[in-house]
Scaffold this active site. Sequence first.
Site, PDB file in Angstrom:
ATOM      1  N   GLY A 182      39.514  69.634  12.931  1.00 54.24           N
ATOM      2  CA  GLY A 182      39.190  68.714  14.030  1.00 54.24           C
ATOM      3  C   GLY A 182      37.997  67.828  13.718  1.00 54.24           C
ATOM      4  O   GLY A 182      37.274  68.017  12.738  1.00 54.24           O
ATOM      5  N   LYS A 189      31.979  72.839  25.192  1.00 54.48           N
ATOM      6  CA  LYS A 189      32.536  72.329  26.429  1.00 54.48           C
ATOM      7  C   LYS A 189      33.851  71.602  26.125  1.00 54.48           C
ATOM      8  O   LYS A 189      34.065  71.217  24.978  1.00 54.48           O
ATOM      9  CB  LYS A 189      31.534  71.404  27.103  1.00 54.48           C
ATOM     10  CG  LYS A 189      31.429  70.035  26.454  1.00 54.48           C
ATOM     11  CD  LYS A 189      30.642  69.153  27.357  1.00 54.48           C
ATOM     12  CE  LYS A 189      30.421  67.800  26.878  1.00 54.48           C
ATOM     13  NZ  LYS A 189      31.239  66.997  26.119  1.00 54.48           N
ATOM     14  N   GLY A 211      19.772  70.656  21.566  1.00 56.45           N
ATOM     15  CA  GLY A 211      19.285  70.780  20.191  1.00 56.45           C
ATOM     16  C   GLY A 211      18.640  69.503  19.690  1.00 56.45           C
ATOM     17  O   GLY A 211      18.176  69.436  18.557  1.00 56.45           O
ATOM     18  N   HIS A 220      25.028  67.321  29.581  1.00 57.27           N
ATOM     19  CA  HIS A 220      23.891  66.787  28.812  1.00 57.27           C
ATOM     20  C   HIS A 220      22.763  66.275  29.718  1.00 57.27           C
ATOM     21  O   HIS A 220      21.607  66.663  29.563  1.00 57.27           O
ATOM     22  CB  HIS A 220      24.346  65.653  27.895  1.00 57.27           C
ATOM     23  CG  HIS A 220      25.448  66.037  26.944  1.00 57.27           C
ATOM     24  ND1 HIS A 220      25.584  67.304  26.440  1.00 57.27           N
ATOM     25  CD2 HIS A 220      26.460  65.316  26.390  1.00 57.27           C
ATOM     26  CE1 HIS A 220      26.626  67.346  25.619  1.00 57.27           C
ATOM     27  NE2 HIS A 220      27.183  66.153  25.579  1.00 57.27           N
ATOM     28  N   LYS A 259       4.127  52.753  29.240  1.00 57.28           N
ATOM     29  CA  LYS A 259       3.813  51.367  29.595  1.00 57.28           C
ATOM     30  C   LYS A 259       2.558  51.354  30.447  1.00 57.28           C
ATOM     31  O   LYS A 259       2.497  52.022  31.492  1.00 57.28           O
ATOM     32  CB  LYS A 259       4.967  50.749  30.375  1.00 57.28           C
ATOM     33  CG  LYS A 259       6.207  50.671  29.537  1.00 57.28           C
ATOM     34  CD  LYS A 259       7.242  49.768  30.139  1.00 57.28           C
ATOM     35  CE  LYS A 259       8.387  49.714  29.154  1.00 57.28           C
ATOM     36  NZ  LYS A 259       9.034  48.478  29.031  1.00 57.28           N
TER      37      LYS A 259
HETATM   38  C1  BG6 Z   1      29.846  64.674  23.574  1.00 56.74           C
HETATM   39  C2  BG6 Z   1      30.799  63.900  24.411  1.00 56.74           C
HETATM   40  O1  BG6 Z   1      29.489  65.860  24.227  1.00 56.74           O
HETATM   41  O2  BG6 Z   1      28.679  63.910  23.342  1.00 56.74           O
HETATM   42  C3  BG6 Z   1      31.131  62.586  23.754  1.00 56.74           C
HETATM   43  O3  BG6 Z   1      31.986  64.651  24.612  1.00 56.74           O
HETATM   44  C4  BG6 Z   1      29.882  61.821  23.375  1.00 56.74           C
HETATM   45  O4  BG6 Z   1      31.939  61.797  24.603  1.00 56.74           O
HETATM   46  C5  BG6 Z   1      28.913  62.716  22.624  1.00 56.74           C
HETATM   47  O5  BG6 Z   1      30.250  60.738  22.565  1.00 56.74           O
HETATM   48  C6  BG6 Z   1      27.582  62.031  22.397  1.00 56.74           C
HETATM   49  O6  BG6 Z   1      26.794  62.805  21.552  1.00 56.74           O
HETATM   50  P1  BG6 Z   1      25.684  62.133  20.647  1.00 56.74           P
HETATM   51  O7  BG6 Z   1      24.971  63.294  20.027  1.00 56.74           O
HETATM   52  O8  BG6 Z   1      26.390  61.270  19.660  1.00 56.74           O
HETATM   53  O9  BG6 Z   1      24.835  61.332  21.572  1.00 56.74           O
END
Ligand code: BG6
Length: 498
Positions: free
Chosen positions: A15, A149, A182, A241, A395
Amino acid sequence: ENESTVSITVVGASGDLAKKKIFPALFALYYEGCLPEHFTIYGYARSKMTDAELRNMVSKTLTCRIDKRENCGEKMDEFLKRCFYHSGQYDSGENFAQLDKKLKEHEGGRVSNRLFYLSIPPNIFIDAVKCASTAASSGIGWTRVIVEKPFGRDSESSAALTKALKQYLNEDQIFRIDHYLGKELVENLSVLRFSNLIFEPLWSRQFIRSVQLIFSEDFGTEGRGGYFDHYGIIRDIMQNHLLQILALFAMETPVSLDAEDIRNEKVNLCELSTEVKVLRSMRPLRLEDVVIGQYKSHTKGGVTYPAYTDDNTVPKDSLTPTFAAAALFIDNARWDGVPFLMKAGKALHNKRAEIRVQFRHVPGNLYNRKFGTDLDQATNELVIRVQPDEAIYLKINNKVPGLGMRLDRSNLNLHYADRYSKEIPDAYERLLLDAIEGERRLFIRSDELDAAWSLFTPVLAELEEKKIIPEYYPYGSRGPVGAHYLAARYNVRWGDLG
Ligand code: BG6
């Protein structure tokens, strides 16, 4: 023989994530000397492949982050020799038992520690966990499973997944990854707050007017439409996130740096205290506090960029949001009334992740009175740019040098590329290393996941039931204007618009 080995099996080895992130991160750890002496890496997937073919596939993704690093080629060869492939179905106990046999050969009677990284779609998750965990139960060291996830689509499906996982694994064997935890600057958030005197006293509703968590990407769902359409941006980015960053930003001071103390502060109702921790102090997101968008095709400089629904794997009438803006609130003494604004989108004008802390006006500001400075322009703002080009800047108002008296908004700037010569490790490197070392601080506990889902589940259901139509925005633009109205309702402006 008390030597031990670590076997790392990447389930879903062919993958995208495995190729782009997991194998390169493992190589980086190897290069840095962070992997134990005895280790083996197995790729596991359905397609037929030989060890040599896997090595060839993996080798294409490996880089030595800084060009011309010493012995890079040599190190790659050494690393690739430790990589093997096993072809099997994800729901086949038999196939995993064959893997177990191969792993045992490598382990050569040493104490066997096994890490399984499940980089596979959620619908085959449980079967794979079942098979992987039974295959691994014969070892006498530890067994840990990293899961990616989506952990469900809402509270209910997430709870079902947690329950199913617990049939086969203990909570301390499950490492739920959120790779944003991370990231270097996300890790640094606690250092910034808790080891400097000057920020923490200001870290409350008394001085902060709004906090903004912004994620943007300058490309669409490219090839991931099938997955994405089932989830949408709120589940893909916000519920995990951005919410994790928010929790680290807003939590109280943990008792210590131990994993459980930090995770308690993020979520738990501490057994001995009546203090309600930050995620549980939040109000579920309301429909009127959300704006959703979806990108449409746009032609620029002779190039036509596709609409989200141009993706063959996405239904033509899909209402799935590729953009969302939201206002969240924490009902506790520290944050009462402060809007936490989130914004996340694909196919926007830039790629960026940042935290913006907008401070209040200086009361009775002499300079505003005398020079009529625009109040909004004159407030302090702390920006933590998570990526790209990591930076922390503040700023401030400053006098333009000269005989006159003119004010200028300038930056006190900590720009990582100027300050530190060291390359910043990829998030997956830190997280994989932590999983190997059994450090759980940066992984998501199940109660934390429940709390996260409970904030978003009602609004997600409402959006879907009412078939709310997203605001369409051109590919490569700044996203729907609705996001500005949302911020304006709370008397703020998005900081990233200048
Ligand atoms: C993933 C999402 O968790 O985070 C993606 O499923 C996204 O859609 C990605 O592109 C972004 O990660 P990074 O580390 O490239 O900001």
